[in-house]
Design an enzyme around this catalytic site. Structure first.
Site, PDB file in Angstrom:
ATOM      1  CG  ASP A   1       4.033  -7.090  -3.274  1.00  0.00           C
ATOM      2  OD1 ASP A   1       4.509  -8.184  -2.931  1.00  0.00           O
ATOM      3  OD2 ASP A   1       3.184  -6.487  -2.604  1.00  0.00           O
TER       4      ASP A   1
ATOM      5  CG  HIS B   1      -1.306  -2.151   1.344  1.00  0.00           C
ATOM      6  ND1 HIS B   1      -0.190  -1.480   1.763  1.00  0.00           N
ATOM      7  CD2 HIS B   1      -1.141  -3.427   1.786  1.00  0.00           C
ATOM      8  CE1 HIS B   1       0.619  -2.299   2.413  1.00  0.00           C
ATOM      9  NE2 HIS B   1       0.058  -3.492   2.444  1.00  0.00           N
TER      10      HIS B   1
ATOM     11  CD  GLU C   1       1.027   1.520   0.415  1.00  0.00           C
ATOM     12  OE1 GLU C   1      -0.036   1.173   0.959  1.00  0.00           O
ATOM     13  OE2 GLU C   1       2.131   1.406   0.968  1.00  0.00           O
TER      14      GLU C   1
ATOM     15  CG  ASP D   1      -2.028   1.207   3.822  1.00  0.00           C
ATOM     16  OD1 ASP D   1      -2.227  -0.001   3.572  1.00  0.00           O
ATOM     17  OD2 ASP D   1      -1.206   1.900   3.189  1.00  0.00           O
TER      18      ASP D   1
HETATM   19  P1  PGA Z   1       1.841  -8.545   6.712  1.00  0.00           P
HETATM   20  O1  PGA Z   1       1.638  -7.573   5.485  1.00  0.00           O
HETATM   21  O2  PGA Z   1       1.415  -9.896   6.257  1.00  0.00           O
HETATM   22  O3  PGA Z   1       3.326  -8.522   7.019  1.00  0.00           O
HETATM   23  O4  PGA Z   1       1.008  -8.022   7.820  1.00  0.00           O
HETATM   24  C1  PGA Z   1       0.458  -7.667   4.745  1.00  0.00           C
HETATM   25  C2  PGA Z   1       0.433  -6.618   3.653  1.00  0.00           C
HETATM   26  O5  PGA Z   1       1.057  -5.556   3.813  1.00  0.00           O
HETATM   27  O6  PGA Z   1      -0.234  -6.846   2.639  1.00  0.00           O
END
Ligand code: PGA
Length: 258
Positions: free
Chosen positions: A67, A138, A143, A136
């Site tokens: 992404d 994802h 999302e 959350d």
């Molecule tokens: P993070 O994010 O590694 O910064 O915790 C993970 C994600 O949002 O997939």
């Protein structure tokens, strides 16, 4: 699914790096799916070390990132282009033309997304996909309420994700609200998937993804439908799993250590 619980983030990262290295040793021109965020930093550090000290070769590897924020130029310090370059690509011998990251600045997102999907197929599909998980639930920026069959497209970020990622920006207002992201359906087509998670903040999402129902509300739960998924988590991220004891028993009795 295999669930590997490690005491430290370093051990978690080393297990993941060994899996990537084994993939490249078995298939030097493997296609890797890569993630950003704080979670894979230790993995990338270990891959850089393996490249420098053990000669781990990336000269034939192709990568596709999950992404990118919409609106951030490649050189923006919070863009995922910048992140990947700083934390991995500039330290290894991967050819520039083998690196694919969704564009956050294209003027035709629809065409770009279709091209990105096509390029993954033309390169033979993803052999090994590395994932993190959002608090959350994802995966990538899929999302809650993302279709479990979704493909690469633009998503509006959830408030929770914007709050979680505000730590990287000067203020929450600077966090982009849109991202271009591979879909859940795109991710599920990878041959093999490893998902890394560490810290208490991820415990609830990890438990719901592994032990809850398959639901678009927790897009990581779609991984239950994939035949080759390994969760590699630290003890804090594993702390809400109801069947933790069982997973550890399996881990202790594995024929091949990961
Ligand atoms: P993070 O994010 O590694 O910064 O915790 C993970 C994600 O949002 O997939």
């Amino acid at each position: 699914m295999e669930i590997i619980v490690k005491d430290t983030v370093e051990e978690m990262s080393q297990v993941a790096a060994r899996i990537v290295a084994r993939t490249l040793n078995a298939k030097p021109n493997a296609v890797l799916g890569l993630a950003t965020g704080s979670t894979p930093l230790g993995l990338y550090k270990e891959l850089v070390r393996m490249h420098r000290e053990d000669g781990l070769d990336f000269s034939q590897v192709t990568t596709f990132n999950l992404d990118e924020y919409v609106g951030l130029k490649q050189k923006h310090p919070q863009s995922y282009h910048y992140f990947m370059d700083e934390n991995l690509f500039k330290h290894i011998n991967i050819p520039k033309q083998n690196i694919y990251i969704p564009s956050g600045t294209t003027d035709n997102y629809e065409a770009f997304c279709a091209w990105y999907e096509r390029r993954i197929c033309e390169c033979g599909g993803i052999d090994l996909q590395v994932l993190g998980i959002g608090s959350d639930g994802h995966i990538a920026f899929n999302e809650p309420s993302s279709s479990l069959g979704s493909r690469t497209r633009i998503k509006t970020l959830a408030k929770q994700t914007i709050d979680d990622n505000a730590r990287f920006f000067a203020s929450p207002e600077e966090v982009p609200i849109y991202a271009i992201t591979m879909g859940v359906g795109t991710i599920l087509e990878a041959d093999r998937i490893i998902l890394l998670a560490h810290g208490k903040n991820k415990a609830d999402a990890v438990a719901k993804a592994i032990e809850g129902p398959v639901t678009s509300v927790i897009t990581a739960s779609a991984l239950q439908l994939h035949r080759d998924v390994m969760y590699i988590v630290d003890r804090e991220a594993a702390s809400s799993l109801d069947m933790l004891e069982y997973y550890e028993w399996i881990q202790d009795n594995m024929v091949h250590a990961p």
